[in-house]
Scaffold this motif. Structure first.
Motif, PDB file in Angstrom:
ATOM      1  N   GLY A 511       0.819  -1.208   0.000  1.00 37.48           N
ATOM      2  CA  GLY A 511       0.000   0.000   0.000  1.00 37.48           C
ATOM      3  C   GLY A 511       0.852   1.255   0.000  1.00 37.48           C
ATOM      4  N   VAL A 512       0.666   2.112   1.002  1.00 37.06           N
ATOM      5  CA  VAL A 512       1.385   3.385   1.070  1.00 37.06           C
ATOM      6  C   VAL A 512       2.693   3.274   1.847  1.00 37.06           C
ATOM      7  N   VAL A 513       3.084   2.046   2.211  1.00 33.79           N
ATOM      8  CA  VAL A 513       4.286   1.828   3.011  1.00 33.79           C
ATOM      9  C   VAL A 513       5.313   1.051   2.199  1.00 33.79           C
ATOM     10  N   ILE A 563       6.625   6.168   4.306  1.00 34.57           N
ATOM     11  CA  ILE A 563       5.159   6.161   4.421  1.00 34.57           C
ATOM     12  C   ILE A 563       4.596   7.369   3.682  1.00 34.57           C
ATOM     13  N   GLN A 564       3.646   7.116   2.807  1.00 36.94           N
ATOM     14  CA  GLN A 564       2.905   8.215   2.196  1.00 36.94           C
ATOM     15  C   GLN A 564       1.760   8.577   3.139  1.00 36.94           C
ATOM     16  N   LEU A 565       1.932   9.679   3.860  1.00 36.63           N
ATOM     17  CA  LEU A 565       0.958  10.053   4.879  1.00 36.63           C
ATOM     18  C   LEU A 565      -0.323  10.618   4.294  1.00 36.63           C
ATOM     19  N   TRP A 566      -0.195  11.274   3.146  1.00 30.89           N
ATOM     20  CA  TRP A 566      -1.392  11.918   2.572  1.00 30.89           C
ATOM     21  C   TRP A 566      -1.137  12.227   1.108  1.00 30.89           C
ATOM     22  N   GLU A 567      -2.183  12.121   0.290  1.00 28.43           N
ATOM     23  CA  GLU A 567      -2.113  12.539  -1.107  1.00 28.43           C
ATOM     24  C   GLU A 567      -3.409  13.234  -1.472  1.00 28.43           C
ATOM     25  N   GLY A 568      -3.288  14.456  -1.995  1.00 28.14           N
ATOM     26  CA  GLY A 568      -4.455  15.222  -2.379  1.00 28.14           C
ATOM     27  C   GLY A 568      -4.968  14.848  -3.753  1.00 28.14           C
ATOM     28  N   ALA A 569      -6.150  15.296  -4.054  1.00 29.61           N
ATOM     29  CA  ALA A 569      -6.764  14.998  -5.343  1.00 29.61           C
ATOM     30  C   ALA A 569      -5.968  15.591  -6.496  1.00 29.61           C
ATOM     31  N   ARG A 573       1.505  15.752  -2.080  1.00 30.19           N
ATOM     32  CA  ARG A 573       1.859  14.590  -1.263  1.00 30.19           C
ATOM     33  C   ARG A 573       2.557  15.024   0.015  1.00 30.19           C
ATOM     34  N   LEU A 574       2.382  14.208   1.051  1.00 32.99           N
ATOM     35  CA  LEU A 574       3.127  14.354   2.294  1.00 32.99           C
ATOM     36  C   LEU A 574       3.723  12.988   2.617  1.00 32.99           C
ATOM     37  N   ASP A 575       5.073  12.910   2.616  1.00 31.99           N
ATOM     38  CA  ASP A 575       5.768  11.636   2.803  1.00 31.99           C
ATOM     39  C   ASP A 575       6.711  11.715   3.995  1.00 31.99           C
ATOM     40  N   LEU A 576       6.857  10.579   4.675  1.00 27.53           N
ATOM     41  CA  LEU A 576       7.789  10.461   5.788  1.00 27.53           C
ATOM     42  C   LEU A 576       8.754   9.324   5.489  1.00 27.53           C
ATOM     43  N   ARG A 577      10.065   9.632   5.517  1.00 31.73           N
ATOM     44  CA  ARG A 577      11.102   8.615   5.364  1.00 31.73           C
ATOM     45  C   ARG A 577      11.900   8.521   6.660  1.00 31.73           C
ATOM     46  N   GLN A 578      12.230   7.296   7.050  1.00 32.16           N
ATOM     47  CA  GLN A 578      12.984   7.093   8.279  1.00 32.16           C
ATOM     48  C   GLN A 578      14.056   6.019   8.058  1.00 32.16           C
ATOM     49  N   ASN A 611       8.506  15.295   4.099  1.00 27.22           N
ATOM     50  CA  ASN A 611       8.535  16.074   2.866  1.00 27.22           C
ATOM     51  C   ASN A 611       7.132  16.359   2.348  1.00 27.22           C
ATOM     52  N   TYR A 612       6.891  17.639   2.074  1.00 28.22           N
ATOM     53  CA  TYR A 612       5.632  18.052   1.448  1.00 28.22           C
ATOM     54  C   TYR A 612       5.940  18.477   0.018  1.00 28.22           C
TER      55      TYR A 612
END
Length: 707
Positions: A511-513, A563-569, A573-578, A611-612
């Motif tokens: 999925g988004v991970v 992780i893709q935390l959020w994606e707009g229409a 995108r808002l992504d978190l890498r660790q 990252n946004y």
């Protein structure tokens, strides 16, 4: 990242099979597969044009896909992502990569780079150890190690990192594996490009490049200039570099490529500090040291001949000339290093074969790097008198490697290999004004063979998740100058370090991970360790001793998670890498130090990036890096301070990346910290000058234009 679109016109023959082979992610457009029209009462079936559109994969994406076949840890770093901020050295490129420690001092290419504790206590002033470095599959690492001025990261499209024995196909046998820098070509960097960066402590960088394709040839040429005044007092550095990559395709079977790198560099390093100085006087520099490269030249050529669709031969030749004037400023006894290496690399790749009735891929590799000419001379700055001359000419590293991948069923592959490694070392003290009163000889010459087997499995749990495991042996030979240089009138008979490693892990996406997890344990024998015997002073250089250690353990955990935390229409995108790394390196019952930890690397390192990314090209990022304390002496009495650094980036990339601009802010809280450390034998718990200061709060701005 903006991707190009490919348009493929498919002819009638074999249409169905070709459509099936196009793979996921392609979309079919342009009307029906065929249109039927009746004329004069007869059906006349006519095929319409079918247009297939899909995102063209970049070279970095192709490399990442290929590395999925490796049954162990391996990553690809796309320089397009790195260049969203300051892109100066290995610290910038290898951020957010678990298992890799890369830290710079004085803002130069003098990086401390270690993978899984390889070369963990390497000292600065000219060389990198414990990892095999390559340009486009051809080694720049030789019997004398790797000159750090080549780690400038200029003109690079992407970087492949293969941990440990997973670098088997590159004939890398070291505990750290291999790092392969892939140069831009006329295909990856077409057109003209101008990039300017400027920032704190007098940092400046300029780049101008041009590339393109003309018929069956392509070209890429780039020139760079970098400069920095330095954070510590009197630590200026500057360099200029030329990178050229020329390719030609003679026919469908034969192509060749010529790559040239030339770099001049002059820099002054700051001295190490005490913990107290790091906290209260971190820009102090009472014993600066200078390093000057009047011109390092690396020329490599690769030619590929394809016997058929499933087999090919690659022939690589390279010459590496890398002089070094160490201590050109301040040192009472400057050293003139002269080195020229030659390399021959042969790779035969056979795909889609059958072995025991099963699908089989085979790789045969031969690589030999020889010091055609190598020596070092030290002299007195005051009188000009020659003090010592040490010769390394004839030293050589040769590897024969056989590798095979056997598909046991539709989800399981067995990967096996065997390397035969020949280490030839010729080191002799030709002249010295000091008498040799030690137990060691004035010359060491040996030629030894070693075997390094490898066995691995990878299992495709789902189309997007893969399990892997491997068992392997690595061989790290001492570099020539570790046996003897100019500090003492004798040669230490060091032997190669050997390690047996077990590794298991998982990687993939759900999925988004997406992410990876690897666990490894290495049983190391005769580990090559270094210690500062004498700190540098205003009248004497530092003295470093190298030796083979009693048995040691290197083990750890390497975890990466996106992780893709959020994606707009609209595509925002808002992504978190660790990335998290656990290092556990220690003795196994040493007679003096028991089970003490090995010094010089943090036990834990955590990195994160939020990252946004807007659909119109604007982006913003918040990042963090935290490192735990670690010992700097073998007796485990003095530790480096832990630290947490915060950073941020803001930028914009125009459509097609026609132009871009960024602002890179680092160490937002102005933390006073040690970016790296020397290693001492026994500090007896007393604060001592073993720490390299990191930069305080700093800002870099950049702009790039394609025209």
């Amino acid at each position: 990242m903006h991707s190009k679109k490919t348009r493929t016109h498919v002819t009638p023959a074999g249409l169905g099979g070709r459509l099936l082979s196009l793979g996921a992610g392609l979309c079919l457009a342009g009307g029906p597969l065929w249109a039927a029209q009746a004329e004069d009462g007869a059906a006349d079936a006519r095929l319409a044009t079918v247009v297939v559109e899909g995102a063209a994969r970049s070279e970095a994406q192709k490399a990442a896909e290929q590395l999925k076949k490796v049954p162990g840890a391996a990553v690809v770093v796309d320089n397009k992502e790195v260049e969203k901020g300051r892109a100066t050295n290995a610290e910038d490129v290898f951020a957010l990569q678990p298992g890799i420690f890369a830290q710079a001092t004085s803002g130069s290419g003098a990086n401390k780079i270690s993978i899984r504790g390889s070369g963990l206590n390497t000292f600065y002033q000219g060389y990198a150890l414990g990892i095999k470095y390559l340009f486009d599959g051809l080694p720049i690492t030789g019997p004398g190690g790797t000159q750090e001025d080549y780690l400038s990261m200029n003109g690079i499209d992407h970087t492949e990192v293969l941990y440990g024995a997973n670098a088997f196909d590159y004939a890398a046998t070291s505990l750290g594996g291999a790092i392969n820098f892939v140069t831009h070509s006329g295909y990856t960097a077409p057109g003209n490009y101008l990039r300017l960066e400027a920032g704190s402590f007098g940092y400046r960088k300029q780049q101008l490049s041009t590339g393109g394709v003309v018929d069956d040839s392509d070209y890429y040429v780039s020139i760079f200039h970098n400069e920095r005044d330095g954070y510590q007092h009197d630590t200026p550095n500057k360099g200029q570099e030329l990178v050229a990559n020329l390719g030609h395709r003679f026919n469908d079977r034969l192509d060749t490529r010529l790559i040239v790198r030339y770099r001049e560099e002059t820099l002054t390093q700051g001295n190490t500090l005490t913990r107290e100085q790091i906290k209260h006087d971190s820009n102090s520099n009472k014993v600066p040291t200078g390093r000057k490269k009047d011109g390092s030249t690396w020329v490599g050529s690769t030619t590929t001949y394809r016997f058929d669709d499933d087999s090919r031969l690659q022939v690589g030749l390279s010459v590496n000339d890398y002089p070094l004037l160490n201590g050109w400023r301040y040192s009472a006894t400057p050293q003139d290093w002269r080195s020229t290496d030659t390399n021959l690399t042969l790779r035969y790749l056979r795909r889609q074969d059958r072995l025991f009735g099963l699908p089989s891929d085979t790789t045969l590799t031969f690589s030999s790097t020889r010091s055609q000419f190598a020596d070092v001379k030290s002299h007195s700055r005051a009188t000009g008198q020659l003090l010592q001359h040490t010769d390394y000419t004839g030293s050589r590293d040769t590897v024969f490697a056989f590798g095979n991948e056997l598909q046991l069923d539709e989800r399981l592959w067995l990967v096996s290999g065997l390397s035969a490694i020949n280490i030839d070392r010729d080191v002799s003290i030709e002249y010295s004004t000091s008498a040799n009163t030690s137990e060691f000889p004035g010359e060491v010459s040996y030629n030894k063979w070693y075997a390094a087997p490898r066995l691995g499995l990878r299992y495709q749990l789902t189309p997007d998740v893969q399990l892997f495991g491997n068992a392997s042996r690595s061989i790290d030979p001492p570099v020539t100058w570790q046996l003897g240089s100019t500090g003492v009138p004798y040669v230490r008979p060091l032997t190669p370090q050997k390690a047996d490693t077990l590794e298991v892990g998982i990687r993939g996406s759900v999925g988004v991970v997406d992410g990876s997890l690897a666990l490894y344990r290495s049983w190391v024998k005769d580990e090559l360790l270094s210690v500062v015997v004498r700190q540098a002073t205003a009248t004497a250089d530092a003295l470093v001793a190298n030796s083979n250690a009693s048995p040691t353990i290197h083990q750890g955990i390497e975890a990466g998670l996106g992780i893709q935390l959020w994606e707009g229409a609209n595509g925002d995108r808002l992504d978190l890498r660790q990335a998290w790394t656990l290092n556990d390196f220690h003795y196994r019952g040493d007679s003096t130090f028991g089970d003490n930890e090995l010094p010089s690397l943090p036990r834990q390192v955590y990195q994160a990036q939020l990252n946004y990314q807007r659909h119109d090209g604007y982006y913003a990022e918040l990042n963090a890096r935290a490192a735990s304390s670690y010992y700097v002496d073998y007796a485990n009495t003095l530790g480096a301070p832990s630290y947490t650094l915060w950073g941020a980036k803001l930028g914009y990339q125009a459509p097609g990346r026609r132009w871009e601009v960024f602002l890179d802010l680092r160490n937002l809280t102005n933390e006073h910290y040690a970016t790296a450390a020397n290693t001492a034998y026994d500090a007896k718990g007393r604060d001592s000058a073993n720490f390299y200061p990191g930069d305080p709060f700093n800002v870099t701005a950049g702009v790039a234009v394609r025209f």
